[in-house]
Motif scaffolding. Structure first.
Motif, short mmCIF file in Angstrom:
data_model
loop_
_atom_site.label_atom_id
_atom_site.label_comp_id
_atom_site.label_asym_id
_atom_site.label_seq_id
_atom_site.Cartn_x
_atom_site.Cartn_y
_atom_site.Cartn_z
N ASP A 26 -1.24 22.04 9.26
CA ASP A 26 -1.45 22.51 10.75
C ASP A 26 -2.36 20.94 11.27
OD1 ASP A 26 0.28 23.63 11.47
OD2 ASP A 26 -0.53 25.31 12.07
N ASN A 27 -3.22 20.21 10.11
CA ASN A 27 -3.92 19.96 10.29
C ASN A 27 -3.35 18.05 11.04
OD1 ASN A 27 -6.10 17.65 9.51
ND2 ASN A 27 -6.98 19.16 9.58
N PRO A 28 -3.48 17.32 11.45
CA PRO A 28 -2.79 15.96 12.41
C PRO A 28 -3.41 15.34 10.68
CG PRO A 28 -4.86 16.22 13.95
CD PRO A 28 -4.44 17.47 13.24
N ASP A 29 -4.39 15.20 10.20
CA ASP A 29 -4.87 14.35 8.86
C ASP A 29 -3.85 14.79 8.04
OD1 ASP A 29 -6.55 12.78 9.95
OD2 ASP A 29 -8.16 14.31 9.18
N VAL A 30 -2.79 15.87 8.01
CA VAL A 30 -2.22 16.27 6.93
C VAL A 30 -0.50 15.88 6.47
CG1 VAL A 30 -1.59 17.56 4.47
CG2 VAL A 30 -4.30 17.92 6.18
N LEU A 31 0.03 15.22 5.18
CA LEU A 31 1.35 14.83 5.88
C LEU A 31 2.10 15.27 4.70
CD1 LEU A 31 3.07 12.61 7.66
CD2 LEU A 31 2.50 11.14 5.60
N PRO A 32 3.16 15.67 4.48
CA PRO A 32 3.73 16.32 3.26
C PRO A 32 4.26 15.46 2.06
CG PRO A 32 5.24 16.09 5.22
CD PRO A 32 3.95 16.14 5.46
N ILE A 33 3.93 15.06 0.87
CA ILE A 33 4.27 14.19 0.06
C ILE A 33 5.20 14.56 -1.54
CG2 ILE A 33 3.22 12.95 -1.20
CD1 ILE A 33 2.12 12.10 1.22
N GLY A 34 6.24 13.84 -1.69
CA GLY A 34 6.82 14.24 -2.21
C GLY A 34 6.73 13.49 -3.71
N LEU A 35 7.67 13.30 -4.97
CA LEU A 35 7.36 13.23 -5.58
C LEU A 35 7.30 11.95 -5.95
CD1 LEU A 35 10.68 15.31 -7.57
CD2 LEU A 35 8.16 15.73 -7.95
N GLY A 36 8.53 11.14 -5.07
CA GLY A 36 7.79 10.18 -5.20
C GLY A 36 6.53 8.52 -5.02
N ALA A 37 6.07 9.20 -4.55
CA ALA A 37 4.60 8.92 -3.95
C ALA A 37 3.74 9.66 -4.59
CB ALA A 37 4.70 9.35 -2.03
N ARG A 38 4.28 10.97 -5.34
CA ARG A 38 3.21 11.50 -6.25
C ARG A 38 2.80 9.99 -7.68
NH1 ARG A 38 3.52 15.74 -10.70
NH2 ARG A 38 1.96 16.81 -10.33
N ASP A 39 4.21 9.83 -7.41
CA ASP A 39 4.81 9.48 -9.13
C ASP A 39 3.70 7.84 -8.88
OD1 ASP A 39 6.10 8.85 -12.17
OD2 ASP A 39 7.16 7.24 -10.99
N SER A 40 4.25 6.97 -7.87
CA SER A 40 3.12 5.85 -7.60
C SER A 40 1.70 5.91 -7.61
CB SER A 40 3.81 5.06 -6.37
OG SER A 40 4.11 6.03 -5.45
N LEU A 41 1.27 6.90 -6.94
CA LEU A 41 0.02 7.64 -6.90
C LEU A 41 -0.43 7.54 -8.17
CD1 LEU A 41 -0.24 9.69 -3.84
CD2 LEU A 41 -1.57 7.28 -3.72
N ARG A 42 -0.36 8.02 -9.01
CA ARG A 42 -0.66 8.29 -9.97
C ARG A 42 -0.26 7.36 -10.72
NH1 ARG A 42 2.56 7.25 -15.44
NH2 ARG A 42 4.12 7.71 -14.81
N LEU A 43 0.60 6.47 -10.65
CA LEU A 43 0.35 5.06 -12.16
C LEU A 43 -0.31 4.03 -11.24
CD1 LEU A 43 1.86 3.02 -14.15
CD2 LEU A 43 3.70 2.72 -11.77
N GLU A 44 -0.41 3.94 -10.15
CA GLU A 44 -1.73 3.35 -9.65
C GLU A 44 -3.35 3.86 -10.16
OE1 GLU A 44 -1.08 0.89 -4.89
OE2 GLU A 44 -1.86 2.66 -5.63
N ALA A 45 -3.17 5.28 -10.41
CA ALA A 45 -4.79 5.74 -11.56
C ALA A 45 -4.38 5.70 -12.04
CB ALA A 45 -4.92 6.77 -10.38
N GLY A 46 -3.21 5.42 -13.04
CA GLY A 46 -3.27 5.13 -14.24
C GLY A 46 -3.42 6.67 -15.31
N LEU A 47 -2.54 7.12 -14.78
CA LEU A 47 -2.86 8.56 -15.18
C LEU A 47 -1.45 8.97 -15.98
CD1 LEU A 47 -3.97 11.13 -12.37
CD2 LEU A 47 -5.63 9.96 -14.72
#
Length: 381
Positions: A222-243
């Motif tokens: 309900d907070n306008p700053d929050v968007l639901p995120i799927g597995l695709g972006a979860r993977d690209s985010l963790r890759l950029e983080a070197g995890l």
């Protein structure tokens, strides 16, 4: 046959929410999970870096480890027989990254271990959770009560605005520091909250009773700053983080030293430490600490724009020669607007700036060993 396979997939407590939000559902680790929402992977990724993203990670395993003696130190010492980390030293209200190792020093799974005062709270990978529970029962049942917390969901709120978002529903959240963990109430719901995540951003992981999961997720969305995120972006985010992603960047044939995870093994468990060794594969792992390993996980930046994907072979020369390594994770880094990857190379070729070549569609593309994380992390320490 396809319909049968689809029907056999498990669903998290947030399945109906994903469908109502237009999530594109795909099979993942035996679950029907959203790979993306209508915004798309690129926008979801960048939104998590700029504001706050909400991830369903309920497919992960949640396990309580309770000491039969009533003394938490007994459960901590018991768990130390299975991991190379110092569990005894985890203070109440804190958590630590760890790995289950095998007799050869390889990694059976990586996990988070939190000290909740009267018990240890473990979060393990979805594909490994049944094997992890069996591993714990086979080795620790004498000292510990092992309880799989199957009636809980797990959600992650990640991004620079995560603190402000969660702070409106949980007054204690803003005071938490990176890797703090413990019971907290969020909008009156009794949850387990850690200030951690898998994106490189500041944020929180929230274990919530399954029956309250959708209500809590909707409050956060309900907070306008929050968007639901799927597995695709979860993977690209963790890759950029070197995890690391288990089964890709780390596995049963990879030691923590080869995986560049030395930082996760405290000095007390290394050679010369007060409680050195005593975990599966200690001889191999400690030998790697003392003399080095023959290969190492490194970050890789391609000189061009073409992504270098998992499985691409690495070479020391632009033509000829045998492969010297392999890419284990790779793709396009939206935050950098450039391809990023990680993989294993001989230790003598692991220095920053070393030029290598990745084979992509029959051509060898120049890549360079690069520092990780690729995007600076924003943990609140």
């Amino acid at each position: 046959m396809l319909a049968h396979n689809q029907d056999s997939l498990k669903r998290t407590p947030l399945y109906s929410l994903h469908v109502s939000l237009g999530g594109k559902m795909v099979p993942f680790a035996g679950y029907d999970m959203p790979v993306q929402y209508p915004a798309g992977v690129l926008k979801e990724h960048l939104h998590a870096r700029a504001a706050a993203g909400l991830f369903d990670v309920s497919h992960m395993g949640q396990i309580a480890l309770r000491p039969k003696s009533g003394k938490l130190a007994d459960a901590a010492r018991a768990l130390e027989r299975l991991v190379p980390q110092d569990i005894v030293a985890i203070a109440e209200g804190r958590q630590r990254y760890a790995q289950f190792t095998n007799a050869d020093g390889g990694i059976l799974d990586d996990l988070m271990v939190a000290n909740f005062g009267d018990h240890l709270f473990l979060v393990v990978n979805a594909a490994c959770k049944d094997a992890d529970e069996a591993h714990l029962r086979a080795n620790l049942s004498g000292e510990c009560i092992i309880e799989q917390l199957a009636d809980r969901a797990l959600i992650a709120l990640q991004g620079p605005k995560a603190e402000a978002v969660l702070g409106k529903l949980c007054a204690e959240a803003p005071a938490m520091k990176f890797m703090d963990a413990g019971p907290h109430e969020i909008a009156g719901i009794k949850c387990f909250v850690s200030r951690s995540g898998y994106t490189g951003e500041d944020g929180f992981e929230i274990s919530v009773p399954a029956g309250d999961a959708e209500r809590l997720a909707r409050m956060l969305l309900d907070n306008p700053d929050v968007l639901p995120i799927g597995l695709g972006a979860r993977d690209s985010l963790r890759l950029e983080a070197g995890l690391c992603l288990y089964g890709h960047d780390i596995d049963t044939a990879t030691t923590p030293v080869e995986a560049a995870l030395e930082w996760s093994v405290q000095k007390s468990r290394r050679s010369g430490g007060a409680r050195a060794g005593g975990f599966p594969g200690a001889e191999t792992i400690l030998a790697h600490f003392d003399g080095g390993a023959s290969r190492r996980r490194v970050g890789l930046r391609a000189e061009g724009r073409a992504p270098v994907r998992e499985g691409a072979l690495l070479f020391a020369d632009s033509a000829g020669g045998e492969p010297i390594g392999k890419v284990t994770s790779g793709g396009f880094g939206p935050s950098l607007s450039a391809p990023v990857a990680m993989g294993y190379v001989p230790t003598n070729l692991s220095a920053l700036g070393t030029k290598l070549f990745a084979e992509v569609r029959g051509q060898r593309l120049a890549v360079q060993v690069a520092a990780m994380p690729f995007v600076k992390n924003t943990y609140k320490r």
